[in-house]
Every structure is written in structure tokens, then in C-alpha cells.
Design an enzyme around this catalytic site. Structure first.
Site, PDB file in Angstrom:
ATOM      1  N   HIS A  67       5.891 -12.485   7.640  1.00 46.80           N
ATOM      2  CA  HIS A  67       6.093 -11.103   7.192  1.00 46.80           C
ATOM      3  C   HIS A  67       7.285 -11.054   6.249  1.00 46.80           C
ATOM      4  O   HIS A  67       8.221 -11.845   6.372  1.00 46.80           O
ATOM      5  CB  HIS A  67       6.343 -10.172   8.391  1.00 46.80           C
ATOM      6  CG  HIS A  67       6.068  -8.739   8.075  1.00 46.80           C
ATOM      7  ND1 HIS A  67       7.006  -7.915   7.515  1.00 46.80           N
ATOM      8  CD2 HIS A  67       4.939  -7.989   8.215  1.00 46.80           C
ATOM      9  CE1 HIS A  67       6.473  -6.722   7.341  1.00 46.80           C
ATOM     10  NE2 HIS A  67       5.219  -6.730   7.741  1.00 46.80           N
ATOM     11  N   HIS A  74      -1.821  -8.936   1.914  1.00 44.53           N
ATOM     12  CA  HIS A  74      -1.535  -7.651   2.589  1.00 44.53           C
ATOM     13  C   HIS A  74      -2.692  -7.379   3.555  1.00 44.53           C
ATOM     14  O   HIS A  74      -3.028  -8.222   4.393  1.00 44.53           O
ATOM     15  CB  HIS A  74      -1.354  -6.574   1.515  1.00 44.53           C
ATOM     16  CG  HIS A  74      -0.804  -5.266   2.000  1.00 44.53           C
ATOM     17  ND1 HIS A  74      -0.186  -5.095   3.203  1.00 44.53           N
ATOM     18  CD2 HIS A  74      -0.774  -4.025   1.400  1.00 44.53           C
ATOM     19  CE1 HIS A  74       0.202  -3.833   3.354  1.00 44.53           C
ATOM     20  NE2 HIS A  74      -0.156  -3.152   2.265  1.00 44.53           N
ATOM     21  N   SER A 116       0.828  -1.217   0.000  1.00 40.73           N
ATOM     22  CA  SER A 116       0.000   0.000   0.000  1.00 40.73           C
ATOM     23  C   SER A 116       0.859   1.261   0.000  1.00 40.73           C
ATOM     24  O   SER A 116       0.563   2.231  -0.712  1.00 40.73           O
ATOM     25  CB  SER A 116      -0.969   0.003   1.184  1.00 40.73           C
ATOM     26  OG  SER A 116      -0.298  -0.206   2.405  1.00 40.73           O
ATOM     27  N   ASP A 152      -2.270  -8.410  11.630  1.00 41.95           N
ATOM     28  CA  ASP A 152      -3.619  -8.853  11.262  1.00 41.95           C
ATOM     29  C   ASP A 152      -4.125 -10.025  12.105  1.00 41.95           C
ATOM     30  O   ASP A 152      -5.315 -10.321  12.103  1.00 41.95           O
ATOM     31  CB  ASP A 152      -3.649  -9.253   9.780  1.00 41.95           C
ATOM     32  CG  ASP A 152      -3.339  -8.058   8.899  1.00 41.95           C
ATOM     33  OD1 ASP A 152      -3.838  -6.965   9.202  1.00 41.95           O
ATOM     34  OD2 ASP A 152      -2.593  -8.223   7.918  1.00 41.95           O
ATOM     35  N   ARG A 201       2.895  -4.559  16.844  1.00 43.10           N
ATOM     36  CA  ARG A 201       1.494  -4.138  16.730  1.00 43.10           C
ATOM     37  C   ARG A 201       0.577  -5.271  17.202  1.00 43.10           C
ATOM     38  O   ARG A 201      -0.505  -5.034  17.717  1.00 43.10           O
ATOM     39  CB  ARG A 201       1.173  -3.733  15.288  1.00 43.10           C
ATOM     40  CG  ARG A 201       2.001  -2.567  14.785  1.00 43.10           C
ATOM     41  CD  ARG A 201       1.817  -2.350  13.294  1.00 43.10           C
ATOM     42  NE  ARG A 201       2.252  -3.501  12.516  1.00 43.10           N
ATOM     43  CZ  ARG A 201       2.134  -3.603  11.194  1.00 43.10           C
ATOM     44  NH1 ARG A 201       1.581  -2.623  10.497  1.00 43.10           N
ATOM     45  NH2 ARG A 201       2.569  -4.674  10.556  1.00 43.10           N
TER      46      ARG A 201
HETATM   47  N1  NMX Z   1       1.482 -19.664   5.982  1.00 36.41           N
HETATM   48  C1  NMX Z   1       1.937 -20.554   5.075  1.00 36.41           C
HETATM   49  N2  NMX Z   1       3.025 -20.351   4.301  1.00 36.41           N
HETATM   50  C2  NMX Z   1       3.704 -19.223   4.503  1.00 36.41           C
HETATM   51  C3  NMX Z   1       3.316 -18.264   5.460  1.00 36.41           C
HETATM   52  C4  NMX Z   1       2.145 -18.514   6.219  1.00 36.41           C
HETATM   53  N3  NMX Z   1       1.686 -17.654   7.106  1.00 36.41           N
HETATM   54  N4  NMX Z   1       4.203 -17.254   5.426  1.00 36.41           N
HETATM   55  C5  NMX Z   1       5.119 -17.549   4.461  1.00 36.41           C
HETATM   56  N5  NMX Z   1       4.811 -18.741   3.896  1.00 36.41           N
HETATM   57  C6  NMX Z   1       5.489 -19.402   2.784  1.00 36.41           C
HETATM   58  C7  NMX Z   1       5.437 -18.528   1.548  1.00 36.41           C
HETATM   59  O1  NMX Z   1       4.164 -18.639   0.888  1.00 36.41           O
HETATM   60  C8  NMX Z   1       6.597 -19.045   0.748  1.00 36.41           C
HETATM   61  O2  NMX Z   1       6.213 -20.276   0.176  1.00 36.41           O
HETATM   62  P1  NMX Z   1       6.698 -20.701  -1.314  1.00 36.41           P
HETATM   63  O3  NMX Z   1       8.178 -20.710  -1.263  1.00 36.41           O
HETATM   64  O4  NMX Z   1       6.059 -22.032  -1.508  1.00 36.41           O
HETATM   65  O5  NMX Z   1       6.176 -19.627  -2.223  1.00 36.41           O
HETATM   66  C9  NMX Z   1       7.630 -19.362   1.850  1.00 36.41           C
HETATM   67  O6  NMX Z   1       6.867 -19.526   3.062  1.00 36.41           O
HETATM   68  C10 NMX Z   1       8.648 -18.251   2.069  1.00 36.41           C
HETATM   69  O7  NMX Z   1       7.945 -17.037   2.299  1.00 36.41           O
HETATM   70  P2  NMX Z   1       8.587 -15.890   3.224  1.00 36.41           P
HETATM   71  O8  NMX Z   1       9.844 -15.424   2.558  1.00 36.41           O
HETATM   72  O9  NMX Z   1       8.665 -16.349   4.621  1.00 36.41           O
HETATM   73  O10 NMX Z   1       7.458 -14.771   3.170  1.00 36.41           O
HETATM   74  P3  NMX Z   1       7.196 -13.712   2.022  1.00 36.41           P
HETATM   75  O11 NMX Z   1       8.063 -12.540   2.265  1.00 36.41           O
HETATM   76  O12 NMX Z   1       7.249 -14.351   0.687  1.00 36.41           O
HETATM   77  O13 NMX Z   1       5.662 -13.337   2.288  1.00 36.41           O
HETATM   78  C11 NMX Z   1       3.757 -12.810   3.608  1.00 36.41           C
HETATM   79  C12 NMX Z   1       5.269 -12.566   3.409  1.00 36.41           C
HETATM   80  C13 NMX Z   1       3.263 -11.844   4.680  1.00 36.41           C
HETATM   81  C14 NMX Z   1       3.027 -12.503   2.294  1.00 36.41           C
HETATM   82  C15 NMX Z   1       3.552 -14.280   4.037  1.00 36.41           C
HETATM   83  O14 NMX Z   1       4.178 -14.516   5.278  1.00 36.41           O
HETATM   84  C16 NMX Z   1       2.100 -14.678   4.097  1.00 36.41           C
HETATM   85  O15 NMX Z   1       1.525 -15.041   3.061  1.00 36.41           O
HETATM   86  N6  NMX Z   1       1.463 -14.620   5.311  1.00 36.41           N
HETATM   87  C17 NMX Z   1       0.043 -14.893   5.460  1.00 36.41           C
HETATM   88  C18 NMX Z   1      -0.786 -13.719   4.959  1.00 36.41           C
HETATM   89  C19 NMX Z   1      -0.683 -12.553   5.900  1.00 36.41           C
HETATM   90  O16 NMX Z   1      -0.828 -12.661   7.109  1.00 36.41           O
HETATM   91  N7  NMX Z   1      -0.463 -11.343   5.332  1.00 36.41           N
HETATM   92  C20 NMX Z   1      -0.459 -10.104   6.121  1.00 36.41           C
HETATM   93  C21 NMX Z   1       0.893  -9.413   6.195  1.00 36.41           C
HETATM   94  C22 NMX Z   1       0.816  -8.168   7.071  1.00 36.41           C
HETATM   95  N8  NMX Z   1      -0.065  -7.139   6.523  1.00 36.41           N
HETATM   96  O17 NMX Z   1      -0.852  -6.591   7.201  1.00 36.41           O
HETATM   97  O18 NMX Z   1       0.030  -6.774   5.332  1.00 36.41           O
HETATM   98  C1  MLT Z   2       1.944  -3.415   6.727  1.00 34.07           C
HETATM   99  O1  MLT Z   2       1.546  -2.906   7.768  1.00 34.07           O
HETATM  100  O2  MLT Z   2       2.031  -2.745   5.670  1.00 34.07           O
HETATM  101  C2  MLT Z   2       2.251  -4.873   6.691  1.00 34.07           C
HETATM  102  O3  MLT Z   2       2.794  -5.337   7.881  1.00 34.07           O
HETATM  103  C3  MLT Z   2       2.999  -5.340   5.484  1.00 34.07           C
HETATM  104  C4  MLT Z   2       4.417  -4.895   5.346  1.00 34.07           C
HETATM  105  O4  MLT Z   2       4.916  -4.079   6.090  1.00 34.07           O
HETATM  106  O5  MLT Z   2       5.083  -5.428   4.417  1.00 34.07           O
END
Ligand code: NMX
Ligand code: MLT
Length: 436
Positions: free
Chosen positions: A347, A301, A271, A402, A356
């Protein structure tokens, strides 16, 4: 992509303090007008940027690997983001202040209560911790500009009834764009050194109107369309809660805290980055903020707060409220095996529990210690990280912001999870527009 600020700070110290000015008759007065505070600061900041370029322009910020390019520029310090800085181990600092420090130092609406986001807005824009009077002046400024034109309500009413609340938010903000001061001044040939003024005006006008817009989306979508007038005695965040139909004192406090802590998370998240990127084309704040909100609407996100609730409700539907640790483990594994993520965990930058999350858990412990959903989220904290570690690929197994926000909203009766990301978006305006 992550902020280059840490390296840039090594080149030159941050801007000067701005606390007092000498007014007429030589009396020292505290500035309580946010725009005047900005006007006193901006020329120095413009000069600082020029000097930074001159002194440090050729300095390399680091190398970039193929993995980083594939991974969405993670870990590449390549963006100037003044309002906040994210440390992987410690979490976010807003203009140098941690979340617990903000809870302690920002003005509150009631003695010893939660911080008000108006104080944070002052801090983000000026870099200075506000006094109570300065925060109050922001409350007044936002109140004066809060009236939303009728045509915006009409746009909302005419949308398909199934339109997601985040899509509604984007449509409403775009409908406001007709009044953009920046777009008008640009057409009239404004000098570039003065861009900040109409950007400031648009940003304040937009922030002022967002609670009314968000509440209208909520009332239209879930409460039959009967809107509630703002209460002139209430502050910005409390009014959002009031206009949605929630006047419980605990709910007002929760909304103040919620709106404060979701405001900014450095520049690399979707965002913030999208708002910044679109703004760099001199698209006005209405257009650039909408870009940010279309990104916040993604399930990896901001929409994750809605997904967490959906997922918790699936658990409850399957095994009831008294979920055991073993049942929870099975459910987490089943989620992972079906190729889905566990929402609210992980994350891109953080490598520890999100402060948070901790802050919201503290609010829950103080205000709803026996609430079953709070206990369920606490159980997740016990179960999920270990399992995510066992997958061998998740870099951060700990909960993010979240994972906890939905529980607080549910407790006060705001049960419509599809709306949650709108509340995140209203708060995010404070950070990304201040950066603008
Ligand atoms: N559940 C399952 N798999 C996960 C999760 C999770 N919570 N977090 C990371 N992974 C997987 C990810 O999909 C990736 O798999 P692959 O190699 O098969 O593609 C692997 O672990 C490595 O990912 P990371 O490097 O640890 O995380 P990345 O930086 O790619 O992604 C998020 C960060 C936040 C997108 C990821 O942790 C996620 O999808 N979390 C769940 C969704 C979520 O809670 N998002 C909110 C973030 C905060 N916000 O408010 O924006
Ligand atoms: C945010 O507050 O924007 C989320 O934690 C995602 C991020 O910082 O990458």
C-alpha cells in the site's frame, strides 16, 4: 498526496453536532431527511472554512522532497478531505470511526447483522452517526430515485460485447449526465454559496441508480441480458445482490459489509483524488465520478481485486486446491521474478495489515470457515509478507483490502472476477461524492 486534515484540526475544532431541531410547536424532533440535515450544517461549514483560511492560511503544512514528487506526492499533506482519515499504522477512520467501530455502531438490516451503507452515507455526509430511522430514511430516499432511464440501458446494450465491466460503468454514468442538476443550475446562474444543493441532488440520484446499473452490467455480460427488478422490501446493497441474481441471506449480508467498507480511503488514492480534481473544475458529479472510476479501473488500484483472483486461479491450475506452503512460496517468487507484483499486497500509505482485510477475514471465518479459497488466502498471509520483506524494497508487505474481497464473492457464486471492481466502484461513490 495525503490529507491535510490532521494539521488543520490543530487550527480549529470540527463543526458542531447536529442531532435535533426544534420543530413547529416547539417539539424537538430528530431530522431524518438527509438534505435538511445538510442544509442545517452547510452554512456553518462554509463559515468554518472561511475562518480556517483567515486564521491558518499562511501556516506551512510541511516540506516536500524530490523523492515525494517523483513518487506521486506520497506523504505530502496537501489535501482537505473531511470524510475519512488514513493512519499508516491503524488504517482508515470514517469521520473518526474505525472499521470495527462502524461494524458495531452503524444500523444494520437485521439484529446484530452487518452495517448498511445507507447509515455510512449519512455519517460521511453529516459527520454524525445515524439513528436507525435516519438510515432507513436514506434507504427510502435512494429507493425513490433508483429508476434508471431507458437510454442508459440502451447505451449498455449497444457496447461491444468485450467491453470491460468498468468501462461499461463509466459509459453508463456518463449517459446519466444529461440529467445533471448541477450542470443545469450552473447554466442558469446559480449563486456559488448554493452549489452544494444541486451537487447533493446529483450525488444522491447517482448513488441511487448505481446498483441497478451495476446489476444490468453483470446480467448483460454474464447472464444473457435478462434483468431482474429491484425488490422494494430490500435495502440499497441487498438490492444490488438481488438484482444481480443472488438472494442468499449470507450474500445480502456480505454485500452490505462489502459496500460499507470500500466507500472511502482518504483523498490521496487515485479514485478519490481524480474525482476531487475533476470536480474542482466544477465538472458535475457524473463527470467527476467517472474520472474516479477510470482510475479505479487500474490494476495497481481497484482492479487489483480482479487480479488477486486471476492469480489465485493460476496457482490452483498449477498445483490444485491443496497447495502447500513450499509450493506457495515458489509461486510467489516466480511471480516476482517475472517482473510482476503480488496483487493484494502493499500500500502507498498503510504500513500494517489493512483493517478492511481483517474485517473481511472475520466475515469469512464466521461464514465460510471450511471454504478452500479462504484457506488459500490465509496461507498467503503466512507466506507473502516474509518474501516481500526479503526483496528489500517493498515498504508495506501486508495484505490490503483487495486480497480478501474476491474470496467472499466467489463463495456466494459470484465467480466472474472481471466484474469485481464494479462492486468496489459502487461503494466508492458513497465516499467521493460525500466529499464533493
Ligand atoms: N508485489 C511486488 N512488488 C511490490 C509490491 C507487491 N505487492 N508492492 C510494492 N512493490 C514494489 C513496488 O513495485 C516498488 O518497486 P520498484 O521500486 O521496482 O518500482 C517497490 O516495491 C516500492 O514500492 P512501495 O513504495 O512499497 O509501494 P508504492 O507506494 O509504490 O505502491 C502499491 C503501492 C499498492 C501500488 C503496490 O504495493 C502494489 O503494486 N501492490 C500490488 C497491487 C495492489 O494490490 N494494489 C491495490 C492497492 C489497494 N487498492 O485497493 O487500491
Ligand atoms: C483505496 O481504498 O483507495 C486503496 O486502498 C488505495 C489507497 O488508499 O491508496
Amino acid at each position: 498526496m495525503r490529507s491535510a486534515k490532521r494539521l488543520l484540526q490543530q487550527c480549529r475544532p470540527l463543526g458542531t453536532q447536529l442531532e435535533e431541531v426544534v420543530g413547529l410547536g416547539g417539539v424537538r424532533t430528530m431530522i431524518t431527511d438527509l438534505k435538511a440535515a445538510m442544509a442545517a450544517k452547510i452554512p456553518k461549514e462554509q463559515e468554518r472554512l472561511r475562518e480556517l483560511r483567515k486564521e491558518c492560511g499562511p501556516k506551512a503544512l510541511g516540506a516536500c522532497t524530490v523523492e515525494q514528487a517523483i513518487g506521486g506526492m506520497r506523504g505530502i499533506p496537501a489535501m482537505l478531505w473531511e470524510t475519512s482519515l488514513l493512519d499508516p499504522e491503524e488504517g482508515i477512520r470514517f469521520r473518526g470511526h474505525t472499521i470495527p467501530e462502524l461494524e458495531e455502531k452503524l444500523p444494520s438490516a437485521k439484529e446484530g447483522g452487518e452495517p448498511i451503507p445507507e447509515g455510512l452515507l449519512w455519517l460521511l455526509m453529516t459527520g454524525e452517526m445515524p439513528t436507525v430511522d435516519q438510515a432507513k430514511a436514506v434507504t427510502e430516499l435512494l429507493r425513490e430515485r433508483s429508476k434508471v432511464p431507458d437510454h442508459v440501458f440502451k447505451v449498455l446494450r449497444d457496447l461491444h460485447p468485450n467491453t470491460h465491466p468498468m468501462t461499461q460503468l463509466c459509459q453508463a454514468v456518463l449517459a446519466l449526465q444529461v440529467d445533471s442538476k448541477f450542470a443545469a443550475d450552473y447554466r442558469a446562474g446559480i449563486h456559488k454559496s448554493k452549489y452544494w444543493e444541486p451537487v447533493f441532488e446529483d450525488s444522491i440520484n447517482l448513488i441511487a441508480k448505481l446498483p441497478t446499473i451495476a446489476a444490468a452490467i453483470y446480467r448483460n455480460t454474464y447472464k444473457g441480458g435478462e434483468l431482474i427488478e429491484a425488490d422494494p422490501k430490500l435495502d440499497w446493497a441487498a438490492n444490488l445482490s438481488h438484482m444481480m441474481g443472488y438472494d442468499d441471506e449470507g450474500c445480502l449480508e456480505m454485500m452490505r459489509l462489502y459496500q460499507t467498507i470500500h466507500a472511502d480511503h482518504e483523498g490521496g488514492n487515485v479514485s478519490a483524488h481524480a474525482t476531487h480534481l475533476v470536480g474542482s473544475a466544477l465538472s458535475d458529479p457524473y463527470l467527476s465520478f467517472t474520472a474516479g472510476m477510470t482510475g479505479l479501473a487500474g490494476p495497481l488500484h481497484g482492479l487489483a481485486n480482479q487480479e488477486v483472483l486471476r492469480w489465485l486461479n493460476e496457482v490452483r491450475a498449477e498445483v490444485g486446491d491443496n497447495v502447500t506452503k513450499e509450493q506457495m512460496k515458489e509461486f510467489v517468487w516466480a511471480t516476482l521474478k517475472s517482473g510482476k507484483v503480488v496483487p493484494g499486497f502493499g500500500h502507498a500509505v498503510l504500513r500494517k495489515t489493512d483493517p478492511r482485510y481483517t474485517c473481511q477475514a472475520g466475515f469469512a471465518a464466521r461464514n465460510m470457515p471450511d471454504y478452500p479459497l479462504y484457506k488459500l488466502v490465509a496461507l498467503l498471509y503466512d507466506v507473502v509478507p516474509d518474501i516481500l520483506i526479503q526483496t528489500g524494497k517493498v515498504k508495506n508487505p501486508w495484505p490490503n483490502v483487495d486480497a480478501h474481497s474476491g474470496v467472499l464473492l466467489q463463495y456466494y457464486g459470484i465467480t466472474e472476477e472481471n466484474f469485481y471492481t464494479v462492486l468496489f466502484g459502487v461503494s466508492r461513490a458513497l465516499g467521493v461524492l460525500s466529499q464533493g
